[in-house]
Design a protein around this motif. Structure first.
Motif, PDB file in Angstrom:
ATOM      1  N   ASP A   4      40.815  29.675  44.266  1.00  0.00           N
ATOM      2  CA  ASP A   4      42.105  30.309  44.012  1.00  0.00           C
ATOM      3  C   ASP A   4      42.700  30.729  45.336  1.00  0.00           C
ATOM      4  O   ASP A   4      41.972  31.158  46.253  1.00  0.00           O
ATOM      5  CB  ASP A   4      41.969  31.550  43.114  1.00  0.00           C
ATOM      6  CG  ASP A   4      41.634  31.195  41.672  1.00  0.00           C
ATOM      7  OD1 ASP A   4      42.252  30.254  41.159  1.00  0.00           O
ATOM      8  OD2 ASP A   4      40.759  31.861  41.089  1.00  0.00           O
ATOM      9  N   ASP A   5      43.990  30.638  45.431  1.00  0.00           N
ATOM     10  CA  ASP A   5      44.676  31.044  46.647  1.00  0.00           C
ATOM     11  C   ASP A   5      44.405  32.516  46.939  1.00  0.00           C
ATOM     12  O   ASP A   5      44.615  33.374  46.088  1.00  0.00           O
ATOM     13  CB  ASP A   5      46.186  30.805  46.483  1.00  0.00           C
ATOM     14  CG  ASP A   5      46.945  31.077  47.771  1.00  0.00           C
ATOM     15  OD1 ASP A   5      46.333  30.969  48.849  1.00  0.00           O
ATOM     16  OD2 ASP A   5      48.138  31.413  47.693  1.00  0.00           O
ATOM     17  N   GLY A   6      43.898  32.811  48.131  1.00  0.00           N
ATOM     18  CA  GLY A   6      43.635  34.186  48.531  1.00  0.00           C
ATOM     19  C   GLY A   6      42.284  34.721  48.133  1.00  0.00           C
ATOM     20  O   GLY A   6      41.968  35.879  48.430  1.00  0.00           O
ATOM     21  N   LYS A   7      41.462  33.914  47.454  1.00  0.00           N
ATOM     22  CA  LYS A   7      40.167  34.410  46.981  1.00  0.00           C
ATOM     23  C   LYS A   7      39.169  34.576  48.118  1.00  0.00           C
ATOM     24  O   LYS A   7      38.359  35.507  48.120  1.00  0.00           O
ATOM     25  CB  LYS A   7      39.602  33.465  45.926  1.00  0.00           C
ATOM     26  CG  LYS A   7      38.255  33.893  45.362  1.00  0.00           C
ATOM     27  CD  LYS A   7      37.823  33.000  44.217  1.00  0.00           C
ATOM     28  CE  LYS A   7      36.503  33.453  43.618  1.00  0.00           C
ATOM     29  NZ  LYS A   7      36.092  32.640  42.451  1.00  0.00           N
ATOM     30  N   PHE A   8      39.215  33.647  49.103  1.00  0.00           N
ATOM     31  CA  PHE A   8      38.224  33.643  50.179  1.00  0.00           C
ATOM     32  C   PHE A   8      38.876  33.966  51.520  1.00  0.00           C
ATOM     33  O   PHE A   8      40.009  33.557  51.782  1.00  0.00           O
ATOM     34  CB  PHE A   8      37.523  32.283  50.257  1.00  0.00           C
ATOM     35  CG  PHE A   8      36.844  31.882  48.969  1.00  0.00           C
ATOM     36  CD1 PHE A   8      35.728  32.557  48.520  1.00  0.00           C
ATOM     37  CD2 PHE A   8      37.340  30.833  48.206  1.00  0.00           C
ATOM     38  CE1 PHE A   8      35.111  32.200  47.331  1.00  0.00           C
ATOM     39  CE2 PHE A   8      36.731  30.454  47.026  1.00  0.00           C
ATOM     40  CZ  PHE A   8      35.613  31.139  46.574  1.00  0.00           C
ATOM     41  N   ASP A   9      38.128  34.660  52.365  1.00  0.00           N
ATOM     42  CA  ASP A   9      38.580  34.958  53.719  1.00  0.00           C
ATOM     43  C   ASP A   9      38.092  33.902  54.704  1.00  0.00           C
ATOM     44  O   ASP A   9      38.681  33.738  55.780  1.00  0.00           O
ATOM     45  CB  ASP A   9      38.071  36.327  54.161  1.00  0.00           C
ATOM     46  CG  ASP A   9      38.501  37.424  53.210  1.00  0.00           C
ATOM     47  OD1 ASP A   9      39.722  37.592  53.021  1.00  0.00           O
ATOM     48  OD2 ASP A   9      37.618  38.085  52.629  1.00  0.00           O
ATOM     49  N   LEU A  10      37.014  33.211  54.335  1.00  0.00           N
ATOM     50  CA  LEU A  10      36.431  32.200  55.225  1.00  0.00           C
ATOM     51  C   LEU A  10      35.647  31.206  54.373  1.00  0.00           C
ATOM     52  O   LEU A  10      35.066  31.581  53.349  1.00  0.00           O
ATOM     53  CB  LEU A  10      35.484  32.879  56.232  1.00  0.00           C
ATOM     54  CG  LEU A  10      34.848  31.976  57.289  1.00  0.00           C
ATOM     55  CD1 LEU A  10      35.804  31.797  58.465  1.00  0.00           C
ATOM     56  CD2 LEU A  10      33.520  32.553  57.785  1.00  0.00           C
TER      57      LEU A  10
END
Length: 416
Positions: A337-343
């Protein structure tokens, strides 16, 4: 001896935490003025910094910038308590060595557990199931306990009472301790004494103004036989207790008085700078909110080698990150999902597709997080291809934990 520096102007939080950590033989250094943090850090070099962040966080950010560029203290981990923020803002603190961010009011047990993991000291924690509710109506403070007597919550109660009395400017507070939902025996005597002692610890609370509502003969025998509790009254009847504490001339019907004036507390809002009286271990059915684990970074690890996947996951979890693991590229895409992960940490050698094709697809998505390739030694032309396709960096397996984590944090530092 491990050292923890607490930079917090709020006395309840600072003093309670200092008491708890000192009990576990951890040296605690405190400062109330955030402008003094940097000086305290470089002179004491603690194992952990606990930093309270205000809405106007210019002073705290100035300190974090100084810390990040000082090789003597750059690697000291930081746990922040602060106001609610967007996840993207919280993730940006990782570059300063922040491993946890707890929104206020802090759930103490989750917070305390994180401290123990960072300083690598097994911190003692009473896990007895216990619900403790504290509220005020006029100058009467109600303390209600259910399930059991938990020493952590009872210790916190002393600070919460002092905070309430000071903030509400109560000159002659009266206290009703409601124990009707507890079946207590002599084995609970130590904790029951601890409870009453913590209530009476406030100089504003006098024994004659403390009433205990209980159906237990043991409670009555313990209190009546204790010289320090002279004046404390035990009763099984709430109406009788209220008759002793309030002016009943406003109504002749004590039941109306209870319903209209006491069942709806006038003190409801939890101070955002305070510590939650209910712990996360009480369960969601009591708080209505998810557990506040303080996660700063959320990382996706995609690797078909399950043993390597588990090792890498452990590295980042020990650094405070939340990790989602995938052995197949399509499995990851289904969960993306868009924005779910930082890296994203990606091995190019996947079973169901090439890491290069996955990388190209991700790089074409809006707001794609930084992608670090973490794989076995590759041919030079493949390395060129993955870097050209948008990878932020390439690391050869295996790497030491601190090398892998610091490299990923350096990637996040350059992310705008």
């Amino acid at each position: 001896m491990k050292k923890v520096l607490i930079a917090d102007s709020h006395p309840l939080f600072r003093d309670f935490l200092k008491q708890k950590l000192s009990e576990d033989q951890i040296e605690v250094i405190t400062t109330q003025e955030n402008r003094d943090i940097y000086t305290k850090v470089i002179t004491s070099l603690p194992n952990l910094i606990i930093l309270d962040m205000e809405e106007d966080n210019s002073m705290e950010m100035e300190f974090l910038e100084k810390k990040m560029h000082d090789t003597n203290c750059a690697d000291i981990p930081v746990i922040i308590t602060g106001p609610k923020q967007d996840r993207s803002n919280i993730a940006a603190y990782a570059k300063y060595g922040v491993i946890k961010y707890f929104e206020k009011p802090v759930q103490f047990d989750m917070f305390f557990k994180s401290i123990g993991l960072v300083v690598r000291v097994p911190l003692s924690m009473d896990t007895t199931p216990c619900i403790l509710d504290l509220h005020r109506n006029n100058n009467i403070i109600f303390i209600e306990l259910a399930l059991g007597l938990n020493r952590e919550k009872i210790a916190l109660l002393q600070f919460k009472l002092s905070e309430m009395i000071e903030r509400e400017k109560l000159e002659n507070p009266k206290v009703i301790i409601m124990l009707t939902n507890l079946e207590l025996t002599f084995v609970d005597g130590y904790n029951l004494e601890f409870l009453i002692d913590n209530v009476l610890a406030s100089s504003k609370i006098h024994a004659k103004n403390v009433k205990i509502l209980s159906l237990s003969n043991f409670v009555k025998e313990l209190v009546n036989g204790h010289t320090n509790y002279a004046g404390v009254e035990i009763s099984s009847n709430l109406s009788r207790i209220l008759n002793d504490l309030v002016d009943t001339s406003v109504t002749s019907d004590i039941s109306d008085l209870i319903t209209n004036r006491f069942l709806t507390p006038s003190y409801e809002a939890e101070d955002s700078a305070s510590i939650a009286t209910r712990f996360s271990s009480d369960g969601l059915e009591y708080s209505g909110k998810p557990q506040k684990t303080g996660t700063v970074l959320t990382i996706a690890i995609i690797d078909s080698d399950e043993s390597s996947l588990e090792i890498t996951k452990n590295y980042f979890e020990q650094a405070g990150a939340a990790c989602f693991t995938y052995t197949k590229g399509q499995e990851f895409l289904n969960n993306y999902d868009d924005g779910k992960f930082d890296l994203i940490l990606l091995d190019v050698l996947l079973n169901d597709q090439t890491g290069l094709s996955l990388l190209q697809r991700l790089h074409g998505m809006p707001h794609s997080p930084p992608i670090v390739i973490y794989s076995q030694s590759l041919q030079k032309d493949i390395i060129v291809k993955v870097l050209s396709a948008g990878a932020a960096s390439y690391l050869v397996k295996p790497q030491k934990p601190n090398v892998l984590i610091q490299k990923c944090l350096s990637i996040l530092k350059t992310k705008e």
